[in-house]
Design an enzyme around this catalytic site. Structure first.
Site, PDB file in Angstrom:
ATOM      1  CD  GLU A  57      96.915  -3.179  -5.259  1.00 38.91           C
ATOM      2  OE1 GLU A  57      97.190  -4.364  -4.975  1.00 38.91           O
ATOM      3  OE2 GLU A  57      97.262  -2.210  -4.569  1.00 38.91           O
ATOM      4  CG  ASN A  84      72.525   7.305   1.920  1.00 38.69           C
ATOM      5  OD1 ASN A  84      73.077   8.023   2.752  1.00 38.69           O
ATOM      6  ND2 ASN A  84      73.161   6.839   0.856  1.00 38.69           N
ATOM      7  CD  GLU A  92      80.412   2.507  -3.830  1.00 38.77           C
ATOM      8  OE1 GLU A  92      80.321   2.190  -2.636  1.00 38.77           O
ATOM      9  OE2 GLU A  92      80.202   3.656  -4.249  1.00 38.77           O
ATOM     10  CD  GLU A  97      73.131   4.669  -1.734  1.00 42.80           C
ATOM     11  OE1 GLU A  97      72.031   4.942  -1.221  1.00 42.80           O
ATOM     12  OE2 GLU A  97      74.092   5.470  -1.732  1.00 42.80           O
ATOM     13  CD  GLU A 110      78.609   9.965   0.933  1.00 38.41           C
ATOM     14  OE1 GLU A 110      77.735   9.090   1.055  1.00 38.41           O
ATOM     15  OE2 GLU A 110      79.667   9.805   0.304  1.00 38.41           O
ATOM     16  CG  ASP A 120      83.662   5.428   0.111  1.00 40.84           C
ATOM     17  OD1 ASP A 120      83.348   4.413   0.730  1.00 40.84           O
ATOM     18  OD2 ASP A 120      82.866   6.120  -0.536  1.00 40.84           O
TER      19      ASP A 120
HETATM   20  O1  GCW Z   1      80.833   4.400  -0.735  1.00 43.07           O
HETATM   21  C1  GCW Z   1      79.902   5.403  -0.578  1.00 43.07           C
HETATM   22  C2  GCW Z   1      78.801   5.043  -1.509  1.00 43.07           C
HETATM   23  C3  GCW Z   1      77.459   5.532  -1.079  1.00 43.07           C
HETATM   24  C4  GCW Z   1      77.239   5.143   0.377  1.00 43.07           C
HETATM   25  C5  GCW Z   1      78.325   5.804   1.217  1.00 43.07           C
HETATM   26  C6  GCW Z   1      78.231   5.434   2.683  1.00 43.07           C
HETATM   27  C7  GCW Z   1      75.236   4.450   1.467  1.00 43.07           C
HETATM   28  O2  GCW Z   1      79.112   5.521  -2.785  1.00 43.07           O
HETATM   29  O3  GCW Z   1      76.495   4.932  -1.921  1.00 43.07           O
HETATM   30  O4  GCW Z   1      75.955   5.469   0.839  1.00 43.07           O
HETATM   31  O5  GCW Z   1      79.573   5.400   0.768  1.00 43.07           O
HETATM   32  O6  GCW Z   1      78.974   4.552   3.083  1.00 43.07           O
HETATM   33  O7  GCW Z   1      77.442   6.009   3.408  1.00 43.07           O
END
Ligand code: GCW
Length: 683
Positions: free
Chosen positions: A514, A205, A396, A162, A289, A368
């Site tokens: 940025e 997850n 990410e 992931e 989530e 995030d």
């Molecule tokens: O940044 C987000 C991601 C998810 C991730 C989640 C988390 C593992 O898009 O993919 O899941 O955070 O940190 O739990």
């Protein structure tokens, strides 16, 4: 022979000018008086490196030769030497490097407080040798500032990762653990060389098959991985599914206060330790989530975490309980919910309620892993709880290892941030190391950026982020620049042009990224789902709680107490006022904290709209500049690496241009305001 791009910073191929004078004479003999597993790894590393340096194998002896030599061992091994160092002088897992004379010969001693310390000392010595540090500066005592320095893998048993941008898992394939662990061993070496001491091998997850990693079906194979890591002083952790008692245990409930549930987890823990006597513990994503958690049973996070902590406690294990908890089912029409506030609201009231082997794992920012966010206010709020900071090494939202983005500069800002929790100087770094509030556990966690890609990280220059995560976790006082220089010298050698060019590319890369992406701290604006490339309104009407509220007059999220969501009040003074007040709020976070008209003047003197245009034109241009710089290194760096990086830089340029044009056009259409420099905006 493995390729240069695979060997990373442990290639031992680039010797500095002072090598012959300072170090060569030590590289023929190694004295080790005992040879337990971790010391053995240290000896293997020395043999490998010295063979590369000298073109022949050094001799390993258990007593002194009649020549200069290296001595490697723990304090016990060095007891009869006149080193004048005692246990109390060395920090936990620390070491001493010291040169002394014996019968007219020089002995360079690397003495660990324990085996791990000796291993870290050896890596310190080898790194210093390759970087050309004078021996005088290499001597002395050192040790890790953070007790826990852990990598989290988001690897699934299928082999998919992931948010992985570097191929497939090196641990898992087709729902099994891979049989050949030689790559895992090379990985362990890389991690140990920068001081990492823990690895959670599976995704937070935790899906169906992965839920069974804690059972007899998988534990023998998990134990094989743990065996490899153990030789490098690295503990293995597993991410667990909070609903496992129901999903695989046949119980009707996973209520953390239910006796049968507690017993189930105790049995699970007891069983794991039969296979892995030094098992590190669990990583838990709960009530976040769509992952199950204690909320289902009307219990809170402390009750959930403590139940697991009790099961691990007799064995010395810990629970990393993630604070990434928020409502991901928000109605965008509802302006009262602010995702940024969620972690603090969930966890602050529980401060003091967690058992002493629970560590609350807090993402660096309140949202995030965006390219620019303020530091999470939760770091300044947990005085009676072990905490760790979670960084995302995998890129990410920061270019997915196509775009160059050296993240150490950002992490450094986070660690240096002053929470004022105990007055001035209460940095995040002191909070997470445990020193500020005298907590036992704490440290840094990084979400892995590696996979089975030839260079581990997809983008060869993204290796610098893995390297830097470890180095900064070991010593947060190092600068991002120093770390970059070390990494470049170790990886590419000492040619001044090579070092200067790559270091400058790394150091500029975060700002460049940025500039061409989301402006002034607002974040997001990415394509939903995979999160690569621009989509200004991609999350604007979604349930994830990530908004910019751009209309024809202005943009930004009002998070003030006076007129907004009140998020600023989660900080201590004087930070709270600094962000609350538009006059003192730093430009780079303006839109995170305030909703302003496009004509609002920044401290730079520019209007917001002009800033957006300027940074987007500059960012795309600077992305092209990265390629031009790189082209000057043709023939000066390994050809394969040269080509791999060039290919990525071309992808980055495309991406930057797309971002520039989408963002500029979007805001031109919203505002009807022209670029004062009349550059090309697609209207
Ligand atoms: O940044 C987000 C991601 C998810 C991730 C989640 C988390 C593992 O898009 O993919 O899941 O955070 O940190 O739990």
């Amino acid at each position: 022979n493995k390729s240069n791009v695979y060997e990373c910073w442990l290639n031992y191929k680039h010797l500095p000018h002072n090598f012959d004078d300072e170090y060569k004479r030590f590289c023929s003999y190694i004295v080790a008086k005992s040879n337990p597993p971790i010391i053995n790894s240290a000896l293997e590393e020395l043999k490998f490196a010295f063979t590369r340096f000298m073109g022949r194998m050094p001799e390993v002896l258990d007593s002194y030769p009649d020549s200069d030599c290296i001595l490697v061992g723990t304090l016990d091994d060095a007891a009869d030497e006149a080193l004048r160092v005692s246990r109390g002088d060395l920090p936990e897992d620390g070491f001493m490097v010291h040169k002394f004379e014996r019968n007219g010969k020089n002995v360079l001693a690397v003495i660990g407080k324990n085996e791990k310390g000796a291993l870290y000392g050896v890596f310190h010595l080898l790194r210093s040798m390759c970087c050309g540090k004078p021996l005088a500066q290499v001597q002395g005592i050192d040790g890790p500032r953070n007790p826990l320095r852990v990598i989290n893998h988001w690897d699934n048993l299928s082999g998919d990762i992931e948010r992985g941008y570097a191929g497939k898992s090196i641990f898992f394939k087709d729902n099994r653990i891979v049989s050949d662990l030689s790559r895992v061993k090379d990985y362990a070496r890389l991690l140990a060389s920068v001081g990492v001491n823990g690895v959670a091998i599976n995704n937070v997850n935790v899906h169906q098959v992965e839920t069974r990693l804690i059972t007899d079906e998988f534990l023998p194979d998990v134990a094989r991985i743990a065996d490899v890591f153990r030789q490098y002083g690295i503990k293995l952790y597993l991410s667990i599914n909070f609903a496992a008692p129901v999903e695989i245990g046949g119980l009707p409930t996973a209520d953390p206060l239910d006796e049968s549930v507690k017993k189930w987890w105790r049995d699970v823990a007891d069983n794991i330790y039969k296979y892995i006597p030094d098992f590190g513990g669990f990583v838990v994503k709960a009530d976040s989530e769509f992952r199950p958690g204690p909320f289902t049973y009307g219990r809170n996070h402390a009750e959930g975490a403590n139940m697991l902590a009790e099961a691990l406690k007799p064995h010395g294990g810990v629970v990393f309980w993630r604070a990434f908890v928020y409502n991901c089912q928000v109605d965008w029409r509802d302006r009262s919910v602010d995702r940024a506030k969620a972690a603090y609201e969930n966890f602050k009231p529980l401060d003091g309620k967690f058992l002493d082997n629970v560590i609350v794992q807090i993402k660096n920012g309140p949202m995030d892993f965006q390219i620019r966010e303020p530091v999470s206010p939760l770091f300044g709020a947990m005085e009676k709880t072990n905490v760790a900071v979670e960084f995302q090494i995998t890129q990410e939202y920061t270019g997915q290892q196509k775009d160059l983005c050296y993240l150490v500069t950002m992490w450094k800002e986070v660690l240096d941030f002053d929470t004022y929790a105990k007055g001035q100087g209460s940095t995040v770094s002191k909070v997470v190391s445990g020193s500020l509030f005298r907590m036992e556990y704490g440290g840094v966690v990084g979400v892995s950026n590696i996979g089975d890609s030839k260079c581990w990280t997809g983008h060869p220059l993204a290796q610098a982020n893995l390297y830097g995560f470890g180095r900064l976790g070991w010593n947060p006082e190092l600068s991002a620049q120093e770390i970059a220089e070390e990494w470049v010298k170790l990886t590419f050698g000492h040619d001044k042009q090579v070092v200067d060019t790559i270091v400058s590319m790394l150091m500029a890369s975060r700002d460049i990224y940025e500039k061409y992406t989301a402006p002034l701290g607002i974040g997001w604006m990415v394509n939903p789902g995979h999160h690569y490339g621009p989509n200004v309104d991609g999350y604007e009407y979604s349930h994830w709680g990530t908004y910019h509220y751009a209309d024809w007059k202005g943009i930004g999220v009002d998070r003030t107490v006076a007129t907004g969501t009140g998020f600023t009040a989660q900080y201590r003074e004087p930070v709270a006022s600094m962000y609350e007040n538009i006059e003192t709020c730093p430009d780079e976070l303006l839109l995170f904290f305030h909703h302003v008209p496009y004509t609002h003047k920044l401290k730079s003197g520019k209007t917001v709209i002009q800033h957006i245009y300027d940074t987007h034109f500059e960012g795309a241009e600077e992305a092209e500049g990265l390629k031009e710089k790189w082209l000057t290194l043709k023939g000066k760096v390994d050809d394969e690496i040269f080509d791999m990086v060039l290919e990525r830089l071309e992808m980055q340029i495309k991406n930057a241009i797309e971002w520039r044009d989408v963002v500029n056009t979007y805001f031109y259409r919203k505002t009807g305001i022209d670029d004062i420099h009349g550059r090309k905006i697609y209207k």
